[in-house]
Design a protein around this motif. Structure first.
Motif, mmCIF file in Angstrom:
data_model
loop_
_atom_site.group_PDB
_atom_site.id
_atom_site.type_symbol
_atom_site.label_atom_id
_atom_site.label_comp_id
_atom_site.label_asym_id
_atom_site.label_seq_id
_atom_site.Cartn_x
_atom_site.Cartn_y
_atom_site.Cartn_z
ATOM 1 N N GLY A 93 29.396 64.247 31.322
ATOM 2 C CA GLY A 93 29.686 65.142 30.201
ATOM 3 C C GLY A 93 28.540 65.296 29.223
ATOM 4 O O GLY A 93 28.674 66.000 28.216
ATOM 5 N N GLN A 94 27.403 64.666 29.511
ATOM 6 C CA GLN A 94 26.261 64.711 28.584
ATOM 7 C C GLN A 94 25.078 65.499 29.124
ATOM 8 O O GLN A 94 24.101 65.718 28.407
ATOM 9 C CB GLN A 94 25.804 63.271 28.278
ATOM 10 C CG GLN A 94 26.902 62.395 27.697
ATOM 11 C CD GLN A 94 26.500 60.929 27.648
ATOM 12 O OE1 GLN A 94 25.318 60.591 27.788
ATOM 13 N NE2 GLN A 94 27.463 60.038 27.461
ATOM 14 N N LEU A 95 25.157 65.942 30.387
ATOM 15 C CA LEU A 95 24.012 66.589 31.024
ATOM 16 C C LEU A 95 24.224 68.081 31.204
ATOM 17 O O LEU A 95 25.361 68.567 31.253
ATOM 18 C CB LEU A 95 23.762 65.961 32.411
ATOM 19 C CG LEU A 95 23.489 64.459 32.460
ATOM 20 C CD1 LEU A 95 23.316 64.026 33.909
ATOM 21 C CD2 LEU A 95 22.247 64.111 31.642
ATOM 22 N N ASN A 96 23.115 68.793 31.324
ATOM 23 C CA ASN A 96 23.144 70.184 31.775
ATOM 24 C C ASN A 96 23.167 70.134 33.295
ATOM 25 O O ASN A 96 22.135 69.974 33.945
ATOM 26 C CB ASN A 96 21.911 70.934 31.275
ATOM 27 C CG ASN A 96 21.925 72.401 31.697
ATOM 28 O OD1 ASN A 96 22.579 72.782 32.664
ATOM 29 N ND2 ASN A 96 21.198 73.223 30.954
ATOM 30 N N LEU A 97 24.340 70.261 33.879
ATOM 31 C CA LEU A 97 24.525 69.982 35.298
ATOM 32 C C LEU A 97 23.832 71.000 36.203
ATOM 33 O O LEU A 97 23.662 70.735 37.396
ATOM 34 C CB LEU A 97 26.022 69.918 35.618
ATOM 35 C CG LEU A 97 26.789 68.815 34.884
ATOM 36 C CD1 LEU A 97 28.279 68.891 35.204
ATOM 37 C CD2 LEU A 97 26.248 67.441 35.262
ATOM 38 N N ARG A 98 23.429 72.119 35.650
ATOM 39 C CA ARG A 98 22.691 73.093 36.467
ATOM 40 C C ARG A 98 21.285 72.586 36.763
ATOM 41 O O ARG A 98 20.705 72.910 37.809
ATOM 42 C CB ARG A 98 22.623 74.452 35.744
ATOM 43 C CG ARG A 98 21.840 75.523 36.502
ATOM 44 C CD ARG A 98 22.506 75.832 37.828
ATOM 45 N NE ARG A 98 21.747 76.805 38.585
ATOM 46 C CZ ARG A 98 20.696 76.521 39.363
ATOM 47 N NH1 ARG A 98 20.266 75.258 39.450
ATOM 48 N NH2 ARG A 98 20.076 77.459 40.041
ATOM 49 N N HIS A 99 20.746 71.761 35.880
ATOM 50 C CA HIS A 99 19.360 71.318 36.031
ATOM 51 C C HIS A 99 19.225 69.808 36.197
ATOM 52 O O HIS A 99 18.165 69.330 36.597
ATOM 53 C CB HIS A 99 18.541 71.768 34.811
ATOM 54 C CG HIS A 99 18.493 73.253 34.666
ATOM 55 N ND1 HIS A 99 17.704 74.057 35.448
ATOM 56 C CD2 HIS A 99 19.170 74.087 33.817
ATOM 57 C CE1 HIS A 99 17.865 75.317 35.097
ATOM 58 N NE2 HIS A 99 18.752 75.377 34.112
ATOM 59 N N GLU A 100 20.297 69.069 35.881
ATOM 60 C CA GLU A 100 20.235 67.615 35.992
ATOM 61 C C GLU A 100 21.435 67.099 36.781
ATOM 62 O O GLU A 100 22.465 67.766 36.887
ATOM 63 C CB GLU A 100 20.232 66.968 34.603
ATOM 64 C CG GLU A 100 19.036 67.342 33.742
ATOM 65 C CD GLU A 100 19.106 66.687 32.381
ATOM 66 O OE1 GLU A 100 18.880 65.463 32.308
ATOM 67 O OE2 GLU A 100 19.414 67.389 31.399
ATOM 68 N N ALA A 101 21.289 65.915 37.317
ATOM 69 C CA ALA A 101 22.376 65.256 38.040
ATOM 70 C C ALA A 101 22.384 63.785 37.683
ATOM 71 O O ALA A 101 21.368 63.221 37.269
ATOM 72 C CB ALA A 101 22.209 65.442 39.543
ATOM 73 N N VAL A 102 23.551 63.157 37.846
ATOM 74 C CA VAL A 102 23.677 61.726 37.600
ATOM 75 C C VAL A 102 24.166 61.079 38.887
ATOM 76 O O VAL A 102 24.997 61.635 39.615
ATOM 77 C CB VAL A 102 24.653 61.438 36.434
ATOM 78 C CG1 VAL A 102 26.029 62.017 36.691
ATOM 79 C CG2 VAL A 102 24.749 59.933 36.171
ATOM 80 N N ALA A 103 23.627 59.894 39.194
ATOM 81 C CA ALA A 103 23.993 59.206 40.430
ATOM 82 C C ALA A 103 24.041 57.707 40.202
ATOM 83 O O ALA A 103 23.365 57.170 39.324
ATOM 84 C CB ALA A 103 22.996 59.538 41.541
ATOM 85 N N ASP A 104 24.851 57.046 41.012
ATOM 86 C CA ASP A 104 24.872 55.592 41.013
ATOM 87 C C ASP A 104 23.548 55.086 41.587
ATOM 88 O O ASP A 104 23.008 55.666 42.531
ATOM 89 C CB ASP A 104 26.051 55.099 41.863
ATOM 90 C CG ASP A 104 26.336 53.621 41.659
ATOM 91 O OD1 ASP A 104 25.462 52.815 42.032
ATOM 92 O OD2 ASP A 104 27.416 53.286 41.158
ATOM 93 N N LYS A 105 23.039 53.998 41.044
ATOM 94 C CA LYS A 105 21.726 53.499 41.466
ATOM 95 C C LYS A 105 21.692 53.066 42.932
ATOM 96 O O LYS A 105 20.613 52.940 43.513
ATOM 97 C CB LYS A 105 21.294 52.347 40.569
ATOM 98 C CG LYS A 105 22.184 51.110 40.644
ATOM 99 C CD LYS A 105 21.682 50.031 39.687
ATOM 100 C CE LYS A 105 22.536 48.766 39.772
ATOM 101 N NZ LYS A 105 22.075 47.734 38.821
ATOM 102 N N LYS A 106 22.858 52.871 43.548
ATOM 103 C CA LYS A 106 22.869 52.487 44.965
ATOM 104 C C LYS A 106 22.412 53.633 45.876
ATOM 105 O O LYS A 106 22.171 53.416 47.068
ATOM 106 C CB LYS A 106 24.255 52.001 45.379
ATOM 107 C CG LYS A 106 25.350 53.046 45.324
ATOM 108 C CD LYS A 106 26.697 52.400 45.646
ATOM 109 C CE LYS A 106 27.840 53.400 45.537
ATOM 110 N NZ LYS A 106 29.155 52.752 45.778
#
Length: 680
Positions: free
Chosen positions: A547-560
């Motif tokens: 909910g904190q990112l601009n999902l069109r240009h950024e992504a979040v992933a688990d470090k695994k």
């Protein structure tokens, strides 16, 4: 109940094994274990294991008392071998259901929730599992079907209740249901038959052997577990320590065990009476005791209902009517109670007279006024009529439609008809004109964000709870405020998660029951390259970061997933990903990028999906909590995502081998029987 239909032959297989007919026991157990699993109602299959386990324990104890250890071990081996063959025949179904279960709501969540005590160690949350818990006093529906009013249908449909209704409150009674128990709602009670229950109680006194105690044990167990949150310490023990119990919700459904075991012991009691007529003379007192514990209680309930049941109005109903002024509420509650007492006592009298008739047949048989054949025939008719009348309350002619109506396709709304004109290869639709996650009409024609499934993918359900539900409300309000002009809606701030899920159309309601489609110009499409991937330590951080990112240009992933995805880089305007073909288990894309990086696919991540880049296999990663992602090098590439699990071939091979073993056993038994006949 479909799965439990295979229990009688399963029990026959176990009995044959413990009586020394090992080959027959093996074949019958294997055959009906296979059919049981094939019935494919996992929860009912799981519950039936309680019955089988109780029976095995009872037979082992009986064998131990007689010191027949060799026989017991052989019988157990036969039962185990038969069950193993039956399970192997359905290995593919069982394995893939188990594999999916780990990823679904029935599996353990990776989130650490604020109310940790509500979480179970391996399945659903406790309050979700026990939402449908049978009330302790509701258990009397086994004897009196309307002990809590029946089904959650309008009270005005009940003739007995309306005979006592005050016409001034008809409008209210149209909104109140017949059911007044504590479950959220119900389609009907658990009723085993009044005289069947009387025979069950009689069987506890006159039937001998291990099977009686096994049936009694699991009957009591099913009743205690059906109480759920009304007997939480016992329920907690099973949720925490009994394997797989936390995978299933609606704990009241475990009463299917009682619905099987009570009639079975009742039949054994009747069998005892018919085969040993002297039991009616020597143990007649037990007939009177059984009558008193069933018919006697039904009579007391009919004569003094309020003495035994103090509450005929549920807590939810009291809350709903709390806004009514006290001087108007009191007479309403009094009349409502009078109506429901009438409904309850009418069924009490009904159960009482059924038990009286059945007991009279037993006494006529005792005094040699009735032959055994006529006794069985009359009691069968009595029980069938009893169950038929109750069943017709909930499954009747008014519920059936003609074949032509049933085969009619789902009607398309004007909005869906309009959207179907869009020939774009792959996109999704969000229906805001319906109960989005409890309908399936949209999915009949289109790929839907909503729809119902009792075992959704866990991460998707968590995404619904954390973001999608909130974005639905914001989107609806924003579109209405903008009067349908999406250029006036700030899509990236209003519904970013819906955009990443490729939600191309919203369906909104209009007056008169009509609907209208609204195209979403902000959707991110089927796939896109991102400028940056942020790695986090756990599921909570991943969900929060979304909910904190601009999902069109950024992504979040688990470090695994660092090894699979690596780092992404700032993209130029020429980077593009195009979908070329779509099938449910195979999608192909074409990507052009001057810098390479991480591609996010608007497709749900699930173990077993594989990816190839220009024909070379490459491992997928997961980003944005639910989506697939892939690292690509600069240039033009052909990407194919496929789902062809190797486990399907392996488990089906096991199934075919098991079928061959069962077939050879049947042939061997036939040959042995033929040789035995020739010797004679």
């Amino acid at each position: 109940m479909i799965a439990l239909a295979y229990l009688p032959p399963m029990i026959a297989g176990i009995v044959l094994a413990f009586r020394g007919k090992y080959t027959w026991g093996l074949i019958v157990t294997a055959l009906f274990s296979a059919l049981e699993v094939l019935a494919n109602h996992v929860q009912m299959t799981y519950y039936y294991l309680f019955i089988i386990l109780a029976m095995l324990i009872a037979f082992v104890i009986e064998g131990a008392r007689q010191k027949q250890w060799q026989h017991v071990l052989k019988a157990l081996g036969v039962c185990l071998a038969g069950a193993t063959i039956g399970i192997c025949i359905n290995m593919s179904n069982l394995y893939h259901t188990w594999e999916y279960g780990k990823e679904s709501m029935r599996g353990k969540s990776e989130l650490v929730k604020a109310n940790a005590a509500n979480q179970t160690s391996s399945g659903l949350d406790r309050d979700y599992i026990t939402q449908w818990s049978y009330g302790i006093d509701e258990t009397w529906t086994l004897l009196v079907p309307n002990a809590k009013g029946g089904a959650s249908v309008p009270l005005v449909l009940n003739k007995t209740a309306m005979e006592h209704a005050n016409n001034d409150y008809i409008g209210i009674y149209e909104q109140i249901g017949q059911y007044w128990g504590n479950q959220p709602m119900t389609a009907g009670p658990v009723y085993v038959g009044a005289f069947v229950l009387m025979l069950f109680v009689l069987g506890l006194f006159i039937v001998k052997g291990p099977l009686k105690w096994a049936l009694l044990a699991v009957t009591v167990l099913s009743v205690l577990l059906s109480w759920g949150r009304n007997f939480m310490p016992f329920t907690d023990f099973f949720l925490d320590y009994v394997p797989m119990y936390a995978k299933f919700r609606t704990v009241a459904s475990i009463l299917v065990i009682a619905e099987f075991t009570i009639p079975l012991l009742a039949m054994l009691a009747l069998k005892k009476v018919v085969e040993d007529p002297e039991v009616m003379t020597k143990k007649i007192k037990y007939v009177y005791i059984a009558f008193g514990l069933t018919g006697g209680l039904a009579l007391l309930f009919a004569l003094m209902p309020k003495l035994f049941f103090s509450d005929f109005i549920s807590q939810s109903e009291m809350q709903a009517m709390s806004q009514i002024p006290a001087d108007q509420l009191a007479p309403l509650l009094q009349n409502l109670t009078e109506m429901r007492v009438a409904v309850f006592t009418a069924d009490c009298w009904r159960s009482f007279w059924i038990i009286v008739i059945g007991t009279a047949c037993l006494l006529l048989y005792q005094y040699r006024k009735l032959r055994a054949e006529w006794l069985v025939c009359l009691l069968t008719v009595l029980c069938l009529l009893d169950m038929w009348q109750i069943n017709k309350r909930y499954l009747n002619d008014g519920m059936f439609v003609s074949k032509t109506v049933r085969e009619e396709p789902v009607q398309k709304s004007t909005a869906i008809d309009h959207i179907l004109q869009d020939k774009t290869l792959d996109f999704r639709v969000l229906n805001l004109a319906s109960n989005t996650f409890n309908e399936n009409e949209t999915s009949y024609y289109l790929k839907s964000i909503g729809g119902y499934h009792a075992a959704k993918l866990r991460r998707y359900q968590e995404l619904i709870d954390a973001y999608i539900s909130k974005e639905m409300d914001r989107t609806f309000s924003a579109i209405v405020e903008a009067q349908g002009d999406m250029t006036q809606v700030k899509g990236d701030s209003v519904c970013p998660v819906l955009n990443m899920l490729n939600t191309k159309y919203f369906i909104l309601p209009l007056q008169g029951g009509q609907t209208v489609p609204v195209e979403n110009p902000y959707t991110y499409g089927n796939a896109w390259l991102v400028d940056k991937v942020t790695y986090v330590d756990n599921a909570n951080q991943e969900l929060d970061k979304l909910g904190q990112l601009n999902l069109r240009h950024e992504a979040v992933a688990d470090k695994k997933f660092v090894e699979q995805l690596g780092e992404s880089t700032q993209q130029d305007t020429l980077s593009v990903v195009r979908i070329k073909s779509y099938e449910p288990n195979q999608l192909s894309y074409e990507v052009e990028s001057g810098k390479g990086g991480v591609i996010v696919f608007s497709e749900i991540y699930y173990p077993g999906w594989t990816a190839t880049v220009d024909g070379v296999e490459q491992e997928l990663g997961r980003v944005d909590y639910v989506l697939r992602a892939l690292q690509v090098k600069p240039g033009k590439h052909e990407i194919v995502l496929s789902f062809y699990p190797k486990t399907i071939t392996r488990t089906e091979t096991v199934a075919y081998i098991a079928l061959c073993i069962l077939f050879l056993l049947l042939i061997g038994l036939g040959v042995q029987g033929y040789r035995n006949r020739k010797k004679v």
